[in-house]
Each structure stands twice: as structure tokens, then as C-alpha cells.
Design a protein around this motif. Structure first.
Motif, PDB file in Angstrom:
ATOM      1  N   GLY A 141       3.375  -3.679 -15.555  1.00  0.00           N
ATOM      2  CA  GLY A 141       3.189  -2.277 -15.633  1.00  0.00           C
ATOM      3  C   GLY A 141       4.272  -1.511 -16.154  1.00  0.00           C
ATOM      4  O   GLY A 141       4.939  -0.819 -15.481  1.00  0.00           O
TER       5      GLY A 141
ATOM      6  N   ALA B 231       0.720  -1.203   0.143  1.00  0.00           N
ATOM      7  CA  ALA B 231      -0.181   0.057  -0.024  1.00  0.00           C
ATOM      8  C   ALA B 231       0.797   1.406   0.016  1.00  0.00           C
ATOM      9  O   ALA B 231       0.561   2.203   0.781  1.00  0.00           O
ATOM     10  CB  ALA B 231      -0.871  -0.084   1.409  1.00  0.00           C
ATOM     11  N   GLY B 232       1.676   1.335  -0.966  1.00  0.00           N
ATOM     12  CA  GLY B 232       2.681   2.502  -0.938  1.00  0.00           C
ATOM     13  C   GLY B 232       2.214   3.412  -2.037  1.00  0.00           C
ATOM     14  O   GLY B 232       1.179   3.463  -2.287  1.00  0.00           O
TER      15      GLY B 232
ATOM     16  N   ASP C 264      -0.757  -5.075   3.242  1.00  0.00           N
ATOM     17  CA  ASP C 264       0.731  -4.673   3.499  1.00  0.00           C
ATOM     18  C   ASP C 264       1.232  -5.284   5.050  1.00  0.00           C
ATOM     19  O   ASP C 264       0.467  -5.564   5.896  1.00  0.00           O
ATOM     20  CB  ASP C 264       0.483  -3.049   3.677  1.00  0.00           C
TER      21      ASP C 264
ATOM     22  N   THR D 216       2.320  -4.444  -5.897  1.00  0.00           N
ATOM     23  CA  THR D 216       3.100  -2.970  -5.693  1.00  0.00           C
ATOM     24  C   THR D 216       4.034  -2.981  -4.672  1.00  0.00           C
ATOM     25  O   THR D 216       4.091  -1.886  -4.087  1.00  0.00           O
ATOM     26  CB  THR D 216       1.876  -1.775  -5.862  1.00  0.00           C
TER      27      THR D 216
ATOM     28  N   ASN E  17      11.012  -3.835  -5.456  1.00  0.00           N
ATOM     29  CA  ASN E  17      11.226  -4.711  -6.508  1.00  0.00           C
ATOM     30  C   ASN E  17      11.693  -6.152  -6.384  1.00  0.00           C
ATOM     31  O   ASN E  17      11.019  -6.861  -7.163  1.00  0.00           O
ATOM     32  CB  ASN E  17      12.586  -3.961  -7.283  1.00  0.00           C
TER      33      ASN E  17
ATOM     34  N   PRO F  15      11.758   6.572  -2.438  1.00  0.00           N
ATOM     35  CA  PRO F  15      11.765   6.060  -1.284  1.00  0.00           C
ATOM     36  C   PRO F  15      13.508   5.476  -0.683  1.00  0.00           C
ATOM     37  O   PRO F  15      13.942   5.259  -1.575  1.00  0.00           O
ATOM     38  CB  PRO F  15      10.686   4.875  -1.138  1.00  0.00           C
TER      39      PRO F  15
ATOM     40  N   VAL G  33       2.929  -3.425   6.888  1.00  0.00           N
ATOM     41  CA  VAL G  33       2.885  -2.362   7.777  1.00  0.00           C
ATOM     42  C   VAL G  33       1.187  -2.318   7.961  1.00  0.00           C
ATOM     43  O   VAL G  33       0.718  -1.625   7.052  1.00  0.00           O
ATOM     44  CB  VAL G  33       3.620  -0.950   7.290  1.00  0.00           C
TER      45      VAL G  33
HETATM   46  N1  LIG Z   1       5.569   2.334 -13.056  1.00  0.00           N
HETATM   47  C1  LIG Z   1       5.884   3.338 -12.248  1.00  0.00           C
HETATM   48  O1  LIG Z   1       5.768   4.327 -12.826  1.00  0.00           O
HETATM   49  C2  LIG Z   1       6.400   3.169 -10.935  1.00  0.00           C
HETATM   50  C3  LIG Z   1       6.217   4.326 -10.121  1.00  0.00           C
HETATM   51  C4  LIG Z   1       6.747   4.081  -8.732  1.00  0.00           C
HETATM   52  C5  LIG Z   1       7.109   2.904  -8.190  1.00  0.00           C
HETATM   53  N2  LIG Z   1       6.998   1.630  -8.977  1.00  0.00           N
HETATM   54  C6  LIG Z   1       7.190   0.492  -8.696  1.00  0.00           C
HETATM   55  O2  LIG Z   1       6.177   0.023  -7.639  1.00  0.00           O
HETATM   56  C7  LIG Z   1       6.787  -0.805  -6.733  1.00  0.00           C
HETATM   57  C8  LIG Z   1       6.441  -0.117  -5.597  1.00  0.00           C
HETATM   58  O3  LIG Z   1       6.955   1.374  -5.208  1.00  0.00           O
HETATM   59  P1  LIG Z   1       6.488   2.326  -4.226  1.00  0.00           P
HETATM   60  O4  LIG Z   1       6.981   3.605  -4.824  1.00  0.00           O
HETATM   61  O5  LIG Z   1       5.130   2.494  -4.538  1.00  0.00           O
HETATM   62  O6  LIG Z   1       7.190   1.991  -3.011  1.00  0.00           O
HETATM   63  P2  LIG Z   1       6.549   2.250  -1.527  1.00  0.00           P
HETATM   64  O7  LIG Z   1       7.787   1.850  -0.609  1.00  0.00           O
HETATM   65  O8  LIG Z   1       6.055   3.570  -1.370  1.00  0.00           O
HETATM   66  O9  LIG Z   1       5.488   0.999  -1.374  1.00  0.00           O
HETATM   67  C9  LIG Z   1       5.772  -0.366  -1.100  1.00  0.00           C
HETATM   68  C10 LIG Z   1       4.925  -0.834  -0.082  1.00  0.00           C
HETATM   69  O10 LIG Z   1       4.995  -2.200  -0.044  1.00  0.00           O
HETATM   70  C11 LIG Z   1       4.989  -2.620   1.393  1.00  0.00           C
HETATM   71  N3  LIG Z   1       5.446  -4.226   1.428  1.00  0.00           N
HETATM   72  C12 LIG Z   1       6.730  -4.398   1.392  1.00  0.00           C
HETATM   73  N4  LIG Z   1       6.911  -5.511   1.518  1.00  0.00           N
HETATM   74  C13 LIG Z   1       5.730  -6.036   1.447  1.00  0.00           C
HETATM   75  C14 LIG Z   1       5.282  -7.570   1.506  1.00  0.00           C
HETATM   76  N5  LIG Z   1       6.116  -8.475   1.694  1.00  0.00           N
HETATM   77  N6  LIG Z   1       3.954  -7.787   1.464  1.00  0.00           N
HETATM   78  C15 LIG Z   1       3.192  -6.670   1.446  1.00  0.00           C
HETATM   79  N7  LIG Z   1       3.511  -5.517   1.293  1.00  0.00           N
HETATM   80  C16 LIG Z   1       4.866  -5.000   1.610  1.00  0.00           C
HETATM   81  C17 LIG Z   1       5.596  -1.535   2.018  1.00  0.00           C
HETATM   82  O11 LIG Z   1       5.177  -1.439   3.368  1.00  0.00           O
HETATM   83  C18 LIG Z   1       5.131  -0.092   1.164  1.00  0.00           C
HETATM   84  O12 LIG Z   1       3.836   0.135   1.859  1.00  0.00           O
HETATM   85  C19 LIG Z   1       8.352  -0.979  -6.770  1.00  0.00           C
HETATM   86  O13 LIG Z   1       8.774  -1.968  -7.480  1.00  0.00           O
HETATM   87  C20 LIG Z   1       8.534   0.576  -8.079  1.00  0.00           C
HETATM   88  O14 LIG Z   1       9.515   0.151  -8.957  1.00  0.00           O
HETATM   89  C21 LIG Z   1       6.627   1.849 -10.549  1.00  0.00           C
END
Ligand SMILES: NC(=O)c1ccc[n+]([C@@H]2O[C@H](COP(=O)([O-])OP(=O)(O)OC[C@H]3O[C@@H](n4cnc5c(N)ncnc54)[C@H](O)[C@@H]3O)[C@@H](O)[C@H]2O)c1
Length: 337
Positions: free
Chosen positions: A121, A11-12, A35, A71, A74, A159, A37
Motif C-alpha cells: 500500500g 481494525a485501527g 483484531d 493493517t 509495522n 498512535p 482487541v
Molecule cells: N499508507 C498510509 O498512508 C498509512 C497511514 C496510516 C497507517 N499506515 C500503516 O498501517 C498500519 C496500521 O496503522 P494504524 O495507524 O491503522 O494503526 P492503529 O494502531 O490505529 O491500528 C492497528 C490495529 O491493529 C491491531 N493489532 C495489533 N496487533 C494485531 C494482531 N497481531 N492481530 C490483529 N490485530 C492486531 C490493533 O489492536 C489496532 O486496532 C501501520 O503499519 C502503518 O504504518 C499507513
């Protein structure tokens, strides 16, 4: 009643972008947000209204989801994606597909064996500026002899996990992967790759890359990417040169097309569009739901994602060996035009 009951894993930041779009699609009901968290799952579930906050992918399965958006950071994409495919649950995975070719191959095989849809995506393909570039190339109006690609990041601070190659897989798996995938989408398969790379500011990984790409159809391109450029605009750009013609993008905002000698250039400026549309998220989400509901091809299949990842790994291989890496033996030395 909605046709697709959807769950979110992670849920990020990017989850919020997708859920805001998916809430507008009447075919979709977001029923769960998971999530590690609890507070993050709870906050997003509350924002959505129809969703229950839970702790894991298994909890989402227990709610009866038809599809899941993965989401998470990586290196945490592969296992949930494989679990979804095993449980015949459709899955949209944020990029990158995986952080190793062996894992991407696992996904490719699992997607081929599962009746569920896998989609990666790669939103840049549906961003307004790149749709315009694709149109000009696909129609044959511009034959791309040469291209120059830039994809910098300003920092690896936000992040915080973006600076940790144990979580990102390496800098190239972060933002640069977008334009590697896009280069295949625009110019076709890559025949060979040559890369010089350095580790300048990052404590434990390569952060500075100068890459030469040779495409099977004949296009040659340079691609530079640097992790710590400080967000100088435009940090993302593409220039394509044809016969007396140039296409030049600036960020995801603007594209200029100069069609020929003594002709006025055409500028498309997308600054007024909402960013979720301009950046391609609206269309990629719609196409994923279309694929579930109408049985159409998902926008970026596992096979397609695998090929982009193979390109990324070839760049790392060339960076570390100092040698040119050949990705294909077909059409040796021959341009398509
Ligand atoms: N396509 C795009 O333009 C784009 C943009 C941003 C991010 N992304 C990708 O999306 C992914 C997330 O990025 P973000 O910026 O939202 O990161 P973020 O850190 O804001 O969110 C990630 C979330 O995942 C949760 N998490 C971690 N481990 C977990 C697990 N095992 N089970 C459940 N939840 C878990 C974290 O607590 C956090 O809330 C990355 O892989 C990033 O590369 C893509």
C-alpha cells in the motif's frame, strides 16, 4: 454476488480508511474483521454491517476470505502476509513491506511462488499531486536534474507505538518510507546513498536525517526527514528542477509547475477533493481489486516493494557507517539524458 470476499486484519485508523472505500466497490464484500482487541474488531464490523468480528487471521481464513488487508502495526505485517500467500489468499499489505531486508526477501520469494496477488500500500504514488508530477516527468516535459524532498513528522506520539522502534522498525519505516518509495517511482532506481543522521529527541533511535540520493538516470536529490517538527505546514514537499523549469508540491494539496522563463506558472489545487481520493487510497484500492478480478498487474508488486526497502536500509547503513552506499554498479557516472 460480490466477486471478492474480503477480510481485514487490524481494525485501527487506516483500516477504517480502506473499508470506507471498499464498501463503495460493488465487486467487494467485507465479510470479516479481525483484531486482537475484540472491541475494535466489533466496532469496525458493526460500522461495515456485512462483516463478522473475529480474533485472528485463521478465523478470517475459516470465514472463506479471498483477500485480506493487513493493517496491523509495522512489525506485524510479515507473518500474516506469508500466511496469506501460503494459503493462496490475495493480500494487500499496508506499508512498510517488512522491517528488515531478510523478511522482505521472504515475501518476495513467497509472492513469486504463490498464485495469490501481493500488493504493497504505497498510496502516495496515486495521490493527486504526485500523479501530476509523474505526468510531467514521464512525458519528458521536465527533465529532473535536481530534486529536494522533505518528509517530516510532527511527533511520534499518535498512535503511541510510532515512538517504539521495536514496533515501527525505526523512524524511517514510518512516514519517510512513503517518499523513499515515491522517489524511486518518479526518478528511477537509486545508484548511491549518503546519509548523515542524529538522535536528538527520541530516546532510542535516530530521528534526524540529511540524505543525498544519486539516481541511475542522472537525477541528484537531497532528502531531509525529522521526526519531531510539530506538523508545520507543509511537512511534506517535493521540488524538482529542470531546464528553466520547477515543479513544487505542498503537502498532498497543491502542485505548482513553472514551465519556463517568462511563462506563467500553472497551479493545480486539489483542496476540494475528498481526502481518500486526494491521498491516493481510492485508486490504490481499486487497482488491487482490479488485479484480483481482471488479472491485471497489482499497483505495487513485491519486487517493487523490496527495492524501496533496500533503499531504506541503505540509508540506515550509510547513517551508521558514515560511508556512501552503492546500490547499483550499472551506468557508472552516466546520465540518461
Ligand atoms: N499508507 C498510509 O498512508 C498509512 C497511514 C496510516 C497507517 N499506515 C500503516 O498501517 C498500519 C496500521 O496503522 P494504524 O495507524 O491503522 O494503526 P492503529 O494502531 O490505529 O491500528 C492497528 C490495529 O491493529 C491491531 N493489532 C495489533 N496487533 C494485531 C494482531 N497481531 N492481530 C490483529 N490485530 C492486531 C490493533 O489492536 C489496532 O486496532 C501501520 O503499519 C502503518 O504504518 C499507513
Amino acid at each position: 454476488m460480490a466477486q471478492v470476499k474480503l477480510g481485514i486484519l487490524g481494525a485501527g485508523g487506516i483500516a477504517k480508511v480502506h473499508t470506507a472505500i471498499l464498501q463503495q466497490d460493488e465487486r467487494v464484500e467485507i465479510i470479516g474483521v479481525a483484531d486482537v482487541v475484540a472491541a475494535k474488531a466489533a466496532a469496525l464490523a458493526k460500522e461495515i454491517g456485512t462483516a463478522k468480528a473475529v480474533g485472528s487471521l485463521d478465523d478470517l481464513f475459516a470465514l472463506g476470505v479471498d483477500a485480506v488487508y493487513v493493517t496491523t502495526p509495522n512489525t506485524l505485517h510479515v507473518q500474516p502476509v506469508l500466511q496469506c500467500l501460503k494459503h493462496n489468499v490475495h493480500v494487500f499489505s499496508e506499508k512498510p513491506m517488512a522491517t528488515s531486508l531478510a523478511e522482505a526477501e521472504q515475501i518476495r520469494q513467497a509472492a513469486a511462488a504463490s498464485p495469490a496477488i501481493y500488493n504493497l500500500g504505497m498510496n502516495r504514488r496515486f495521490a493527486s499531486v504526485y500523479k501530476r508530477v509523474k505526468e510531467l516527468l514521464a512525458s519528458g516535459e521536465v527533465v529532473p536534474y535536481l530534486a529536494q524532498i522533505k518528509m517530516n513528522r510532527g511527533e511520534l506520539l499518535h498512535p503511541a507505538w510510532t515512538s517504539d522502534p521495536q514496533v515501527t522498525g525505526g523512524f524511517l519505516y514510518e512516514t519517510p518510507f512513503h517518499l523513499m518509495d515515491l522517489s524511486r517511482y518518479l526518478f528511477g532506481e537509486v545508484r548511491s546513498v549518503l546519509c548523515e543522521a542524529r538522535q536528538n529527541l527520541s530516546p532510542s533511535e535516530l530521528d534526524t536525517f540529511a540524505i543525498t540520493l544519486t539516481f541511475e538516470a542522472g537525477t541528484i536529490a537531497t532528502f531531509v526527514t525529522y521526526a519531531h517538527a510539530g506538523w508545520s505546514f507543509p511537512f511534506e514537499s517535493l521540488e524538482v528542477y529542470g531546464k528553466y523549469s520547477t515543479i513544487a508540491t505542498q503537502e498532498l494539496e497543491k502542485v505548482m509547475y513553472a514551465p519556463g522563463l517568462q511563462q506563467a506558472a500553472l497551479v493545480h489545487d486539489f483542496f476540494q477533493l475528498p481526502s481518500a481520493e486526494k491521498w491516493g487510497y481510492v485508486e490504490e484500492d481499486r487497482l488491487f481489486i482490479d488485479a484480483i478480478v481482471n488479472g491485471t498487474e497489482p499497483p505495487v508488486t513485491a519486487e517493487d516493494g523490496f527495492r524501496s526497502l533496500r533503499l531504506l536500509e541503505a540509508i540506515y547503513e550509510s547513517a551508521t557507517t558514515g560511508k556512501k552506499v552503492n546500490l547499483s554498479k550499472t551506468m557508472e557516472g552516466k546520465a540518461a539524458w
